[in-house]
Design an enzyme around this catalytic site. Structure first.
Site, PDB file in Angstrom:
ATOM      1  N   ASN A   7       0.856  -1.194   0.000  1.00  0.00           N
ATOM      2  CA  ASN A   7       0.000   0.000   0.000  1.00  0.00           C
ATOM      3  C   ASN A   7       0.900   1.255   0.000  1.00  0.00           C
ATOM      4  O   ASN A   7       1.723   1.425   0.900  1.00  0.00           O
ATOM      5  CB  ASN A   7      -0.884  -0.047   1.261  1.00  0.00           C
ATOM      6  CG  ASN A   7      -1.785   1.160   1.381  1.00  0.00           C
ATOM      7  OD1 ASN A   7      -1.355   2.281   1.152  1.00  0.00           O
ATOM      8  ND2 ASN A   7      -3.026   0.953   1.768  1.00  0.00           N
ATOM      9  N   HIS A  10       0.883   6.222   1.919  1.00  0.00           N
ATOM     10  CA  HIS A  10       1.591   7.193   2.756  1.00  0.00           C
ATOM     11  C   HIS A  10       2.794   7.840   2.072  1.00  0.00           C
ATOM     12  O   HIS A  10       3.361   8.781   2.609  1.00  0.00           O
ATOM     13  CB  HIS A  10       1.905   6.583   4.120  1.00  0.00           C
ATOM     14  CG  HIS A  10       0.627   6.286   4.845  1.00  0.00           C
ATOM     15  ND1 HIS A  10      -0.326   7.266   5.071  1.00  0.00           N
ATOM     16  CD2 HIS A  10       0.096   5.136   5.306  1.00  0.00           C
ATOM     17  CE1 HIS A  10      -1.374   6.717   5.655  1.00  0.00           C
ATOM     18  NE2 HIS A  10      -1.148   5.434   5.816  1.00  0.00           N
ATOM     19  N   HIS A  43      -5.751   3.427  -1.457  1.00  0.00           N
ATOM     20  CA  HIS A  43      -7.088   3.733  -0.939  1.00  0.00           C
ATOM     21  C   HIS A  43      -7.426   5.137  -1.424  1.00  0.00           C
ATOM     22  O   HIS A  43      -6.820   6.111  -0.964  1.00  0.00           O
ATOM     23  CB  HIS A  43      -7.056   3.669   0.594  1.00  0.00           C
ATOM     24  CG  HIS A  43      -8.390   3.934   1.240  1.00  0.00           C
ATOM     25  ND1 HIS A  43      -8.575   3.836   2.599  1.00  0.00           N
ATOM     26  CD2 HIS A  43      -9.595   4.275   0.721  1.00  0.00           C
ATOM     27  CE1 HIS A  43      -9.839   4.112   2.889  1.00  0.00           C
ATOM     28  NE2 HIS A  43     -10.475   4.393   1.759  1.00  0.00           N
ATOM     29  N   ARG A  45      -9.509   7.905  -1.015  1.00  0.00           N
ATOM     30  CA  ARG A  45     -10.483   8.358  -0.022  1.00  0.00           C
ATOM     31  C   ARG A  45     -11.367   9.456  -0.591  1.00  0.00           C
ATOM     32  O   ARG A  45     -10.935  10.226  -1.451  1.00  0.00           O
ATOM     33  CB  ARG A  45      -9.752   8.903   1.220  1.00  0.00           C
ATOM     34  CG  ARG A  45      -9.252   7.808   2.134  1.00  0.00           C
ATOM     35  CD  ARG A  45      -8.635   8.395   3.379  1.00  0.00           C
ATOM     36  NE  ARG A  45      -8.458   7.379   4.389  1.00  0.00           N
ATOM     37  CZ  ARG A  45      -9.341   7.099   5.334  1.00  0.00           C
ATOM     38  NH1 ARG A  45     -10.460   7.780   5.437  1.00  0.00           N
ATOM     39  NH2 ARG A  45      -9.112   6.152   6.202  1.00  0.00           N
ATOM     40  N   ARG A  49      -7.211  12.723   0.798  1.00  0.00           N
ATOM     41  CA  ARG A  49      -6.149  13.219   1.681  1.00  0.00           C
ATOM     42  C   ARG A  49      -4.767  12.721   1.265  1.00  0.00           C
ATOM     43  O   ARG A  49      -3.771  13.332   1.613  1.00  0.00           O
ATOM     44  CB  ARG A  49      -6.428  12.834   3.137  1.00  0.00           C
ATOM     45  CG  ARG A  49      -6.305  11.368   3.414  1.00  0.00           C
ATOM     46  CD  ARG A  49      -6.423  11.062   4.878  1.00  0.00           C
ATOM     47  NE  ARG A  49      -7.774  11.254   5.358  1.00  0.00           N
ATOM     48  CZ  ARG A  49      -8.221  10.718   6.500  1.00  0.00           C
ATOM     49  NH1 ARG A  49      -7.403  10.015   7.257  1.00  0.00           N
ATOM     50  NH2 ARG A  49      -9.455  10.901   6.880  1.00  0.00           N
ATOM     51  N   GLU A  70      -8.730   0.160  -2.824  1.00  0.00           N
ATOM     52  CA  GLU A  70      -9.564   0.182  -1.612  1.00  0.00           C
ATOM     53  C   GLU A  70     -10.485   1.370  -1.730  1.00  0.00           C
ATOM     54  O   GLU A  70     -10.029   2.477  -2.075  1.00  0.00           O
ATOM     55  CB  GLU A  70      -8.696   0.402  -0.376  1.00  0.00           C
ATOM     56  CG  GLU A  70      -8.047  -0.821   0.156  1.00  0.00           C
ATOM     57  CD  GLU A  70      -7.142  -0.480   1.330  1.00  0.00           C
ATOM     58  OE1 GLU A  70      -7.300   0.584   1.947  1.00  0.00           O
ATOM     59  OE2 GLU A  70      -6.254  -1.285   1.600  1.00  0.00           O
ATOM     60  N   THR A 101      -8.235   3.684   8.616  1.00  0.00           N
ATOM     61  CA  THR A 101      -9.423   2.836   8.714  1.00  0.00           C
ATOM     62  C   THR A 101      -9.463   2.213  10.110  1.00  0.00           C
ATOM     63  O   THR A 101      -8.503   1.584  10.541  1.00  0.00           O
ATOM     64  CB  THR A 101      -9.360   1.724   7.637  1.00  0.00           C
ATOM     65  OG1 THR A 101      -8.942   2.310   6.411  1.00  0.00           O
ATOM     66  CG2 THR A 101     -10.697   1.065   7.453  1.00  0.00           C
ATOM     67  N   GLU A 151     -10.789  -9.492   3.356  1.00  0.00           N
ATOM     68  CA  GLU A 151      -9.530  -9.124   3.997  1.00  0.00           C
ATOM     69  C   GLU A 151      -9.836  -8.998   5.479  1.00  0.00           C
ATOM     70  O   GLU A 151     -10.664  -8.176   5.891  1.00  0.00           O
ATOM     71  CB  GLU A 151      -8.995  -7.796   3.455  1.00  0.00           C
ATOM     72  CG  GLU A 151      -7.673  -7.404   4.125  1.00  0.00           C
ATOM     73  CD  GLU A 151      -7.099  -6.094   3.595  1.00  0.00           C
ATOM     74  OE1 GLU A 151      -7.305  -5.772   2.400  1.00  0.00           O
ATOM     75  OE2 GLU A 151      -6.460  -5.385   4.395  1.00  0.00           O
ATOM     76  N   HIS A 191      -3.733  -4.418   7.806  1.00  0.00           N
ATOM     77  CA  HIS A 191      -3.832  -3.274   8.710  1.00  0.00           C
ATOM     78  C   HIS A 191      -2.930  -3.442   9.930  1.00  0.00           C
ATOM     79  O   HIS A 191      -3.102  -4.377  10.710  1.00  0.00           O
ATOM     80  CB  HIS A 191      -5.262  -2.969   9.170  1.00  0.00           C
ATOM     81  CG  HIS A 191      -5.449  -1.498   9.383  1.00  0.00           C
ATOM     82  ND1 HIS A 191      -4.988  -0.860  10.505  1.00  0.00           N
ATOM     83  CD2 HIS A 191      -5.962  -0.544   8.584  1.00  0.00           C
ATOM     84  CE1 HIS A 191      -5.238   0.427  10.390  1.00  0.00           C
ATOM     85  NE2 HIS A 191      -5.818   0.658   9.235  1.00  0.00           N
TER      86      HIS A 191
HETATM   87  N1  PXP Z   1      -5.937  -2.958   4.461  1.00  0.00           N
HETATM   88  C1  PXP Z   1      -6.871  -1.989   4.529  1.00  0.00           C
HETATM   89  C2  PXP Z   1      -8.271  -2.332   4.200  1.00  0.00           C
HETATM   90  C3  PXP Z   1      -6.516  -0.679   4.891  1.00  0.00           C
HETATM   91  O1  PXP Z   1      -7.481   0.272   4.946  1.00  0.00           O
HETATM   92  C4  PXP Z   1      -5.175  -0.388   5.144  1.00  0.00           C
HETATM   93  C5  PXP Z   1      -4.781   1.015   5.488  1.00  0.00           C
HETATM   94  O2  PXP Z   1      -5.055   1.845   4.410  1.00  0.00           O
HETATM   95  C6  PXP Z   1      -4.232  -1.418   5.048  1.00  0.00           C
HETATM   96  C7  PXP Z   1      -4.652  -2.706   4.732  1.00  0.00           C
HETATM   97  C8  PXP Z   1      -2.789  -1.203   5.282  1.00  0.00           C
HETATM   98  O3  PXP Z   1      -2.596  -0.894   6.619  1.00  0.00           O
HETATM   99  P1  PXP Z   1      -1.181  -0.369   7.104  1.00  0.00           P
HETATM  100  O4  PXP Z   1      -0.906   0.906   6.372  1.00  0.00           O
HETATM  101  O5  PXP Z   1      -1.351  -0.203   8.574  1.00  0.00           O
HETATM  102  O6  PXP Z   1      -0.173  -1.436   6.746  1.00  0.00           O
END
Ligand code: PXP
Length: 241
Positions: A7, A10, A43, A45, A49, A70, A101, A151, A191
């Site tokens: 992901n 960030h 994701h 949003r 953001r 996402e 999330t 998931e 997550h």
């Molecule tokens: N899975 C989902 C559904 C999420 O919303 C997120 C965060 O955007 C992640 C996985 C990844 O989480 P993390 O950034 O804490 O690894």
């Protein structure tokens, strides 16, 4: 063998802090692919953001692996998914005020609505997933909705404040994985997973994908810090005094 899907949200968080062009999440995604990531997750949003619409478009046209999107179950996002045609859509809950999330999607009592929401997405050949807590009722509801994947939310496990709580959360996830597989669902996890807490899953069978963002981007800052400073020192050391 389970695979890693990275992901890159960030990287975009950092870019949006200055509303500039760098760091570019698309470049980060390409590097993640080169390093062996099985796919890239973003994701998009509602409040934009971090990831922007143009990032999604660029990722779709330039990734050599799979793009996972996402998104919240809104009309706007459905349109974007149908236009972009990612490899997979994962429905997540979304609150404007949350930092990230906060929990799984509540599928209970929404089976018909979510099935209908996913129908045109599935008809386009897009794989679907629902981000849910490791609760029996939610898993049953997900199966009723007819998604191929779920998931399981690992955030409660990752955030547990002591070993006992963490072990309880771990057991819930493992039981959730087993139950979901009995119902014919494929299971991803995500997550809050990091280089330490992920180790507990090493011997847990039946996990297809790990969706990980924050810990990888955080580590990337530090494993890259030394080189980044060295390169700037080198430039400045050649200036006139
Ligand atoms: N899975 C989902 C559904 C999420 O919303 C997120 C965060 O955007 C992640 C996985 C990844 O989480 P993390 O950034 O804490 O690894």
């Amino acid at each position: 063998m389970p695979v890693l899907v990275v992901n890159v949200d960030h990287i975009a968080t950092l870019r949006q802090a200055r509303l500039g062009k760098e760091p570019d999440p698309v470049t980060g995604a390409h590097l993640a692919e080169l390093a062996g990531a099985h796919g890239i997750i973003v994701h998009l949003r509602e409040d934009r953001r971090h990831i922007q619409d143009k990032d999604v478009e660029l990722l779709k046209t330039t990734l050599k692996t799979n793009l996972h999107l996402e998104m919240a179950a809104t009309e706007e996002m459905q349109k974007i998914a149908l236009h972009t045609v990612p490899h997979m859509v994962c429905l997540v809950p979304e609150k404007r005020q949350e930092l990230t999330t906060e929990g799984g999607l509540n599928c209970l009592g929404r089976e018909g609505e979510l099935k209908e929401f996913l129908a045109p997405i599935k008809a386009k050949g897009i794989k679907t997933s629902l981000f849910i807590d490791a609760e029996k009722e939610q898993i049953e509801a997900a199966a009723k909705i007819g998604t191929e994947y779920i998931e399981i939310h690992t955030g409660h496990y990752a955030d547990a404040q002591n070993t006992e709580d963490q072990q309880n959360e771990f057991k819930k996830i493992v039981a959730g994985i087993e139950f979901a597989r009995e119902l014919g669902l494929k299971v991803n996890l995500g997550h809050g997973l990091n280089y330490h807490n992920i180790l507990a899953f090493a011997k847990v069978p039946g996990i297809c994908e790990y969706s990980i963002g924050h810990s990888i981007i955080s580590r990337a800052v530090f494993v890259g810090m030394f080189k980044a400073v060295q390169q700037m020192v080198n430039i400045i050391s050649q200036f006139v005094s």
